[in-house]
Scaffold this active site. Structure first.
Site, PDB file in Angstrom:
ATOM      1  N   GLU A  12       0.832  -1.205   0.000  1.00 42.68           N
ATOM      2  CA  GLU A  12       0.000   0.000   0.000  1.00 42.68           C
ATOM      3  C   GLU A  12       0.866   1.253   0.000  1.00 42.68           C
ATOM      4  OE1 GLU A  12      -4.251   1.279   0.697  1.00 42.68           O
ATOM      5  OE2 GLU A  12      -3.019   0.124  -0.659  1.00 42.68           O
ATOM      6  N   THR A  36      -5.529  10.253  -4.725  1.00 41.17           N
ATOM      7  CA  THR A  36      -5.445  10.099  -3.267  1.00 41.17           C
ATOM      8  C   THR A  36      -4.535  11.148  -2.636  1.00 41.17           C
ATOM      9  OG1 THR A  36      -5.863   7.721  -3.440  1.00 41.17           O
ATOM     10  CG2 THR A  36      -4.828   8.506  -1.410  1.00 41.17           C
TER      11      THR A  36
END
Length: 309
Positions: A132, A184
């Site tokens: 991630e 993001t």
């Protein structure tokens, strides 16, 4: 030891409105599929990626799924293994649905299954967080934890890492992904660095109340707690027609409505699948009238995390 396997890992909804960076849950649809094959020639290779429109790197060191697998092999001393990966992205990327988390979890789960489960899911979690971090610059667990464990998860702390599995409500999640770009990193940068104490107190109350509602199955309480006074007010400005979509959902049976992760996907929770489907259709039509295409998904809460297909 099996030589090949096909697995599915689910999309996830991070934050759950009031639980920024600490709450998340998994859904049954969408998600990623992955084929993994063990070979005699050492090294991890990405043979193919489908559904990414050519956006994802095939370099094993730079791709979330392969980098996680490489890290795990090194940790358990099995760098002698050859691993071929075929990834099928069955969910939009950059959507706020935990696309990179699903890929990392799929790869780690598949390898662990092929090796007869030497590690627990708790032990796999840090490797998924590494993937991630590679994908979005932050090794947060609010997507990878629910993708790996299924259900609702609470990230109690990062140092030390402690994840708590929460009760799973019998609810339907309606997801709408509008075809607009909300990176993001950009979505994180607009969040306020300082928060008023009165807003923090409100948020703490909502988080505590939401968690309490999962244990007591008090869905009215859950709905009252799905309110965010810190992050949503700024992030929602990046999502077209957010206020109108929220109003439509809440007027038609939604317990709560909010942004999935950093967006642009929005989600709402319902007691009835019919209600959820009706609202999704209305929201899709609303965006279409503004010239915005969208994907819609309807799912119960995923209780299992990744599965062997």
């Amino acid at each position: 030891m099996k030589k090949s396997i096909k697995v599915f890992a689910p999309a996830t909804v991070a934050n759950v409105v009031c639980g920024f960076d600490i709450l998340g849950f998994a859904v049954n649809e969408p998600g990623d599929e992955l084929m993994m094959e063990l070979t005699e020639k050492p090294g991890v290779n990405i043979v193919s990626i489908e559904g990414d429109e050519g956006k994802l790197p095939l370099d094993p060191q730079k791709n979330t799924v392969s980098a996680s697998v490489i890290s795990l092999l090194k940790q358990i001393g099995r760098e002698d293994l050859g691993v071929n990966i075929r990834l099928k992205k069955k969910m939009p990327m950059g959507s706020g649905l935990g696309s990179s988390a699903a890929s990392a979890v799929a790869g780690l789960f598949a390898l662990n299954e092929l090796l007869d489960q030497p590690l627990t899911k708790e032990q796999l979690l840090p490797f998924a967080m590494e993937g991630e971090a590679l994908a979005c610059g932050h090794g947060h667990a609010d997507n990878v934890a629910p993708a790996l464990f299924g259900g609702f998860t609470l990230i109690k702390s990062y140092e030390p890492l402690e994840v708590i599995a929460l009760p799973v409500p019998n609810l339907y999640c309606a997801l709408l992904y509008p075809h607009v770009d909300v990176p993001t990193r950009d979505a994180r940068q607009i969040i306020r660095s300082k928060v008023l104490l009165k807003d923090a107190v409100t948020q703490w109350g909502n988080i505590a109340g939401l968690i309490s509602s999962l244990y007591t199955q008090d869905y009215d309480l859950l709905g009252r707690c799905m309110k965010d006074v810190i992050v949503e007010p700024v992030r929602s400005m990046l999502i077209p027609e957010f206020d109108k979509m929220k109003e439509t959902a809440m007027e038609n049976g939604a317990l709560g409505f909010g942004i999935s992760g950093s967006g642009p996907t929005v989600f709402s929770l319902y007691r009835s699948a019919d209600n959820a489907q009706k609202v999704l259709s209305n929201l899709k039509q609303l965006l279409a009238s503004k010239g915005i295409e969208s994907n819609i998904y309807l799912s119960e809460i995923n209780k299992n995390g990744p599965i062997v297909l």
